[in-house]
Design a protein around this motif. Structure first.
Motif, PDB file in Angstrom:
ATOM      1  N   GLU A  16       0.810  -1.210   0.000  1.00 54.33           N
ATOM      2  CA  GLU A  16       0.000   0.000   0.000  1.00 54.33           C
ATOM      3  C   GLU A  16       0.843   1.259   0.000  1.00 54.33           C
ATOM      4  O   GLU A  16       1.831   1.354   0.711  1.00 54.33           O
ATOM      5  CB  GLU A  16      -0.908   0.019   1.227  1.00 54.33           C
ATOM      6  N   SER A  17       0.384   2.208  -0.785  1.00 52.68           N
ATOM      7  CA  SER A  17       0.967   3.539  -0.768  1.00 52.68           C
ATOM      8  C   SER A  17      -0.093   4.524  -0.285  1.00 52.68           C
ATOM      9  O   SER A  17      -0.143   4.846   0.891  1.00 52.68           O
ATOM     10  CB  SER A  17       1.517   3.910  -2.148  1.00 52.68           C
ATOM     11  N   CYS A  18      -1.008   4.948  -1.140  1.00 54.21           N
ATOM     12  CA  CYS A  18      -1.954   6.008  -0.777  1.00 54.21           C
ATOM     13  C   CYS A  18      -2.897   5.622   0.363  1.00 54.21           C
ATOM     14  O   CYS A  18      -3.402   6.507   1.057  1.00 54.21           O
ATOM     15  CB  CYS A  18      -2.755   6.465  -1.992  1.00 54.21           C
TER      16      CYS A  18
ATOM     17  N   ARG B 148      10.292   6.419 -15.175  1.00 54.04           N
ATOM     18  CA  ARG B 148       9.592   6.487 -16.461  1.00 54.04           C
ATOM     19  C   ARG B 148       8.091   6.737 -16.288  1.00 54.04           C
ATOM     20  O   ARG B 148       7.493   7.500 -17.036  1.00 54.04           O
ATOM     21  CB  ARG B 148       9.813   5.190 -17.236  1.00 54.04           C
ATOM     22  N   HIS B 149       7.479   6.071 -15.295  1.00 50.65           N
ATOM     23  CA  HIS B 149       6.020   6.097 -15.172  1.00 50.65           C
ATOM     24  C   HIS B 149       5.509   6.816 -13.930  1.00 50.65           C
ATOM     25  O   HIS B 149       4.337   7.176 -13.878  1.00 50.65           O
ATOM     26  CB  HIS B 149       5.471   4.666 -15.177  1.00 50.65           C
ATOM     27  N   GLY B 150       6.358   6.952 -12.905  1.00 51.87           N
ATOM     28  CA  GLY B 150       5.938   7.561 -11.652  1.00 51.87           C
ATOM     29  C   GLY B 150       5.345   6.547 -10.689  1.00 51.87           C
ATOM     30  O   GLY B 150       5.043   5.411 -11.068  1.00 51.87           O
ATOM     31  N   ALA B 151       5.191   6.978  -9.442  1.00 50.31           N
ATOM     32  CA  ALA B 151       4.665   6.085  -8.410  1.00 50.31           C
ATOM     33  C   ALA B 151       3.208   5.727  -8.665  1.00 50.31           C
ATOM     34  O   ALA B 151       2.764   4.624  -8.350  1.00 50.31           O
ATOM     35  CB  ALA B 151       4.823   6.724  -7.033  1.00 50.31           C
TER      36      ALA B 151
ATOM     37  N   SER C 297      -1.639   2.473  -5.351  1.00 51.98           N
ATOM     38  CA  SER C 297      -0.888   3.725  -5.338  1.00 51.98           C
ATOM     39  C   SER C 297      -1.760   4.758  -6.030  1.00 51.98           C
ATOM     40  O   SER C 297      -2.358   4.476  -7.071  1.00 51.98           O
ATOM     41  CB  SER C 297       0.452   3.575  -6.072  1.00 51.98           C
ATOM     42  N   GLY C 298      -1.860   5.941  -5.431  1.00 50.52           N
ATOM     43  CA  GLY C 298      -2.736   6.941  -6.033  1.00 50.52           C
ATOM     44  C   GLY C 298      -2.504   8.333  -5.492  1.00 50.52           C
ATOM     45  O   GLY C 298      -1.638   8.558  -4.650  1.00 50.52           O
ATOM     46  N   VAL C 299      -3.318   9.241  -5.985  1.00 49.81           N
ATOM     47  CA  VAL C 299      -3.300  10.637  -5.553  1.00 49.81           C
ATOM     48  C   VAL C 299      -4.584  10.860  -4.754  1.00 49.81           C
ATOM     49  O   VAL C 299      -5.654  11.072  -5.325  1.00 49.81           O
ATOM     50  CB  VAL C 299      -3.235  11.613  -6.752  1.00 49.81           C
ATOM     51  N   ALA C 300      -4.477  10.780  -3.436  1.00 52.03           N
ATOM     52  CA  ALA C 300      -5.659  10.886  -2.579  1.00 52.03           C
ATOM     53  C   ALA C 300      -6.074  12.337  -2.344  1.00 52.03           C
ATOM     54  O   ALA C 300      -7.205  12.591  -1.951  1.00 52.03           O
ATOM     55  CB  ALA C 300      -5.414  10.172  -1.250  1.00 52.03           C
ATOM     56  N   GLY C 301      -5.164  13.261  -2.556  1.00 50.74           N
ATOM     57  CA  GLY C 301      -5.487  14.684  -2.413  1.00 50.74           C
ATOM     58  C   GLY C 301      -5.409  15.167  -0.981  1.00 50.74           C
ATOM     59  O   GLY C 301      -4.989  14.440  -0.102  1.00 50.74           O
TER      60      GLY C 301
ATOM     61  N   GLY D  28      -7.644  11.794  -7.024  1.00 51.23           N
ATOM     62  CA  GLY D  28      -8.627  10.727  -7.174  1.00 51.23           C
ATOM     63  C   GLY D  28      -8.185   9.613  -8.102  1.00 51.23           C
ATOM     64  O   GLY D  28      -8.827   8.567  -8.172  1.00 51.23           O
ATOM     65  N   MET D  29      -7.072   9.813  -8.805  1.00 49.78           N
ATOM     66  CA  MET D  29      -6.540   8.745  -9.663  1.00 49.78           C
ATOM     67  C   MET D  29      -5.825   7.723  -8.784  1.00 49.78           C
ATOM     68  O   MET D  29      -4.920   8.059  -8.026  1.00 49.78           O
ATOM     69  CB  MET D  29      -5.567   9.297 -10.696  1.00 49.78           C
ATOM     70  N   VAL D  30      -6.262   6.471  -8.891  1.00 47.37           N
ATOM     71  CA  VAL D  30      -5.675   5.391  -8.102  1.00 47.37           C
ATOM     72  C   VAL D  30      -5.454   4.196  -9.011  1.00 47.37           C
ATOM     73  O   VAL D  30      -6.349   3.808  -9.763  1.00 47.37           O
ATOM     74  CB  VAL D  30      -6.584   4.987  -6.916  1.00 47.37           C
ATOM     75  N   CYS D  31      -4.272   3.609  -8.926  1.00 45.22           N
ATOM     76  CA  CYS D  31      -3.947   2.386  -9.661  1.00 45.22           C
ATOM     77  C   CYS D  31      -3.934   1.230  -8.672  1.00 45.22           C
ATOM     78  O   CYS D  31      -3.386   1.353  -7.567  1.00 45.22           O
ATOM     79  CB  CYS D  31      -2.589   2.512 -10.351  1.00 45.22           C
TER      80      CYS D  31
END
Length: 161
Positions: free
Chosen positions: A27-29, A73-76, A102-106, A117-120
């Motif tokens: 887990e990241s975000c 190359r792709h980012g976290a 991993s995502g951008v939780a804001g 809100g982008m989460v992979c």
């Protein structure tokens, strides 16, 4: 307590136990929320092996073996990175199934290419192709993280059936 999340954890445990499978998380975000949720269920030691909280890029590389080249190359926050996270968690555990997020939780950190809100999310299994999805979730930081947990574990249930 959150009745919806508690029920989800029980369902995850039932599905994994029925298959005799163990779960690992990377887990990241979500900062360990998935691991915290599943270990809140009594008896989870029968189906949960371990969790990795790899918030920094260095942790992703050190603990999960994510390639520095992939991160550069792709980012976290990318499908390539979460695939390597999930596969790394599987390799570094006794689990049969690993989920990685991993995502951008804001509310900060978003860009036009990777908005808040982008989460992979990726799911790796032994001897099966790794699945990966990119989600665009709405809401504040807590809402994005909560939806990520629900989505990640919902697919764990589906894969274990």
């Amino acid at each position: 307590m959150d009745a919806e999340l508690d029920a989800l954890s029980v369902a995850v445990g039932n599905a994994l136990a029925a298959r005799g499978w163990m779960l690992a998380t990377a887990e990241s975000c979500t900062g360990g929320w998935i691991a915290q949720l599943v270990t809140a269920t009594s008896g989870s030691s029968a189906w949960f092996d371990r969790g990795f909280v790899t918030y920094s890029n260095a942790a992703k590389t050190d603990m999960l073996g994510v390639s520095p080249q992939t991160l550069a190359r792709h980012g976290a926050v990318s499908e390539a990175t979460v695939v390597e996270m999930a596969e790394g968690a599987l390799t570094r555990s006794r689990a049969d199934l690993a989920v990685a997020v991993s995502g951008v939780a804001g509310p900060t950190g978003g860009t036009p290419q990777k908005p808040v809100g982008m989460v992979c999310v990726a799911w790796a299994q032994r001897e099966a192709p790794t699945l990966v999805r990119t989600l665009q979730l709405a809401g504040d930081r807590t809402a994005v993280r909560r939806q990520t947990v629900i989505h990640a574990l919902g697919e764990v249930i589906a894969l274990a059936r």
